[in-house]
Scaffold this motif. Structure first.
Motif, mmCIF file in Angstrom:
data_model
loop_
_atom_site.group_PDB
_atom_site.id
_atom_site.type_symbol
_atom_site.label_atom_id
_atom_site.label_comp_id
_atom_site.label_asym_id
_atom_site.label_seq_id
_atom_site.Cartn_x
_atom_site.Cartn_y
_atom_site.Cartn_z
ATOM 1 N N SER A 33 25.416 8.016 -24.974
ATOM 2 C CA SER A 33 26.396 7.688 -26.045
ATOM 3 C C SER A 33 27.160 8.792 -26.550
ATOM 4 N N ARG A 35 29.302 10.535 -29.636
ATOM 5 C CA ARG A 35 29.980 10.123 -30.540
ATOM 6 C C ARG A 35 30.862 11.526 -31.213
ATOM 7 N N ASN A 87 33.080 4.360 -37.624
ATOM 8 C CA ASN A 87 33.093 5.227 -36.335
ATOM 9 C C ASN A 87 34.166 6.141 -36.025
ATOM 10 N N HIS A 89 34.265 8.188 -34.186
ATOM 11 C CA HIS A 89 34.667 8.666 -32.888
ATOM 12 C C HIS A 89 35.997 8.067 -32.301
ATOM 13 N N ILE A 135 31.208 5.459 -25.451
ATOM 14 C CA ILE A 135 30.277 5.011 -26.252
ATOM 15 C C ILE A 135 30.893 3.313 -26.472
ATOM 16 N N TRP A 136 29.724 2.475 -26.570
ATOM 17 C CA TRP A 136 30.224 1.127 -26.855
ATOM 18 C C TRP A 136 29.993 0.749 -28.290
ATOM 19 N N ASN A 137 30.712 -0.119 -28.942
ATOM 20 C CA ASN A 137 30.746 -0.210 -30.286
ATOM 21 C C ASN A 137 31.100 -1.670 -30.785
ATOM 22 N N ALA A 138 30.017 -2.028 -31.406
ATOM 23 C CA ALA A 138 30.256 -3.480 -32.272
ATOM 24 C C ALA A 138 30.894 -3.210 -33.494
ATOM 25 N N LYS A 175 19.842 12.353 -24.782
ATOM 26 C CA LYS A 175 19.891 10.806 -24.774
ATOM 27 C C LYS A 175 18.924 10.146 -25.686
ATOM 28 N N ALA A 176 19.223 8.962 -26.243
ATOM 29 C CA ALA A 176 18.096 8.388 -26.999
ATOM 30 C C ALA A 176 16.980 7.971 -26.191
ATOM 31 N N ARG A 178 13.867 6.243 -24.613
ATOM 32 C CA ARG A 178 13.772 4.748 -24.126
ATOM 33 C C ARG A 178 12.347 4.479 -24.183
ATOM 34 N N LYS A 242 22.648 6.556 -34.177
ATOM 35 C CA LYS A 242 23.582 7.409 -34.421
ATOM 36 C C LYS A 242 23.277 8.819 -33.672
#
Ligand SMILES: Cc1cc2nc3c(=O)[nH]c(=O)nc-3n(C[C@H](O)[C@H](O)[C@H](O)COP(=O)(O)O)c2cc1C
Length: 457
Positions: A33, A35, A87, A89, A135-138, A175-176, A178, A242
């Motif tokens: 993701s 940002r 957000n 971004h 990036i996907w955002n809710a 990368k975050a 896993r 983030k």
């Protein structure tokens, strides 16, 4: 525009051999993701191709009840950012694709939501294979305001937004972390380690549609119930909500209070060893290091390696190039020698600790005689504490992990059993933002934050 695309062969035949498939899959696994976009424009034909990829996703009963609105207009992206709140971004990506579905029309298990999610991820992969970040955002904010901006009728739900664009050259390309495979899937029966199953309040059932960010009847806020291993697990993964960019996790509530907390530190002589305990995303660490001379050695202690990696990259992004050592706390034990450290800082941490007394014992143990500890705590006996009890604690546990504010009186009693108090202040009589300092005997114990400079006798 010449976009890089990894060849995957004609659409009707699978990649010609395992090597090609593995190459594509390992490229897909590198998606992360972004940002920090560079604000460049995108060729509408590329957007068209990306959305077209999304349309190939499976949908419940093949109804394809999704709808996507692509926004590339600069003023509208700026407005989208304002509506979203946090957000930033949204403004700088090349295109923002709102993810919608037709309401009053779903099969069980929110199948229409699942379908839109599948399409969104397929678009992300398509963008990634074409050399774009996404990036996907809710966290899109007030959907009524978005509907008004885009003319989306009330029978369409706005579920999220996908940002696509090119990263800024110096944006963190990380990368975050896993979870290891044994933690999140199992063969034939449910198996998951204890530390990766988070506590919830006892209930007959847990209908997930009753849970929102701001209201969660099942949220367990007491760190004691979680225990060290689960707090460590939760905080380590959640900090990656983030990217580790400069300025991340500076909150409105905190305002300038960080400078006041760090400002409690008097001069630290060259050659000293400073340990910052459990700074989560490194906001206090950044401010602390800026205050210290280059000859001071700084270590950061956290519960999980995932936090330490986040903090290292965040410091780099903040322009801090000095080396910072890493210490991993296990079950409340700080693995440093007794009498080894000159200064320990622990800002808003005790209230997160499953065993605060044990943590204080550890801080006391590792400090040299005459060494300094700076400690601050969110105060239960304050306007903020009142708000915590009335509203905040009714919400879902925040990404920093579960916590319960403590009264200044209790903290005072805990520290005087071990340390000599050199300075004692309250920060802000308000529930948020303000950072005024109070030193009066009564008022300092009624502030949002209670902060102390302590000395090990
Ligand atoms: C449904 C969903 C909603 C998300 N919402 C947000 C958001 O509002 N803001 C944000 O910064 N990231 C958001 N993310 C991105 C996640 O934080 C990110 O995917 C996660 O930390 C893993 O990192 P990675 O995508 O780099 O692998 C969202 C991701 C998903 C799947």
């Amino acid at each position: 525009m010449n976009a890089t695309i990894v060849p995957i062969g004609p659409p009707t035949t699978p990649p010609s051999g395992t090597t090609d498939a593995e190459a594509v899959l390992s490229w897909i696994a590198k998606r992360y993701s972004c940002r920090e976009f560079d604000g460049s424009t995108i060729d509408p034909e590329i957007v068209d191709a990306i959305i077209e990829s999304g349309l190939q996703a499976p949908s419940s009963c093949n109804q394809q009840n999704w709808h996507f609105v692509a926004v590339s207009d600069t003023a509208m992206k700026k407005r989208a950012r304002e509506i979203s709140g946090g957000n930033h971004h949204f403004e700088f990506c090349s295109v923002l694709i709102y993810l919608c579905f037709q309401k009053g029309w779903t099969h069980d298990k929110f199948s229409v939501v699942q379908s839109v999610a599948a399409a969104c991820y397929q678009m992300m992969i398509s963008a990634h294979l074409r050399g774009y970040a996404s990036i996907w955002n809710a966290g899109i904010g007030d959907t009524k305001a978005i509907a008004k901006m885009l003319g989306i009728p009330p029978t369409f739900e706005i579920q999220g937004a996908l940002c696509i664009g090119l990263p800024k050259p110096n944006a963190p390309a990380v990368k975050a972390p896993r979870r290891p495979r044994g933690e999140v899937w199992s063969w034939n029966k449910f198996q998951r380690p204890h530390y990766a199953i988070y506590p919830a309040k006892p209930a007959q059932e847990y209908p997930f549609f009753r849970i929102t960010n701001s209201k969660n009847p099942f949220a367990e806020w007491r760190p004691r119930i979680w225990g060290w291993d689960r707090v460590a697990d939760f905080r380590g993964y959640s900090v990656w909500a983030k990217s580790p960019i400069a300025g991340v996790y500076r909150s409105r509530r905190q305002g300038d209070a960080t400078s006041v907390e760090v400002g409690l530190l008097s001069d630290v002589p060259p050659g000293s060893r400073v340990l910052d305990v459990m700074p989560w995303g490194g906001t206090h660490t950044t401010e602390l290091i800026r205050k210290l001379g280059p000859e001071v050695e700084v270590d950061v202690a956290e519960l999980a390696q995932a936090n330490l990696s986040f903090i290292q990259e965040r410091l780099r992004q903040e322009g801090i190039s000095r080396p910072v050592g890493e210490v991993t706390i296990k079950d409340g034990h700080i693995p440093l020698a007794s009498d080894s450290t000159d200064v320990v800082t622990m800002f808003q941490v005790l209230e997160h600790a499953p065993e605060p007394e044990k943590l204080l014992d550890e801080v006391h143990r590792i400090l040299k005689p005459g060494g300094t500890a700076l400690i601050s705590v969110r105060n239960l006996l304050s306007l903020y504490g009142w708000r915590y009890l009335r509203t905040e604690s009714k919400a879902s546990v925040p990404n920093q992990g579960p916590f319960v504010p403590m009264t200044a009186g209790k903290v005072h009693a805990m520290v005087t059993r071990r340390f000599r108090i050199e300075r004692e202040i309250g920060i802000s009589l308000r529930a948020e933002a303000d950072a005024a300092v109070y030193e009066g005997r009564l008022t300092r114990r009624m502030c949002r934050l209670f902060a102390l400079r302590l000395v090990k006798p």
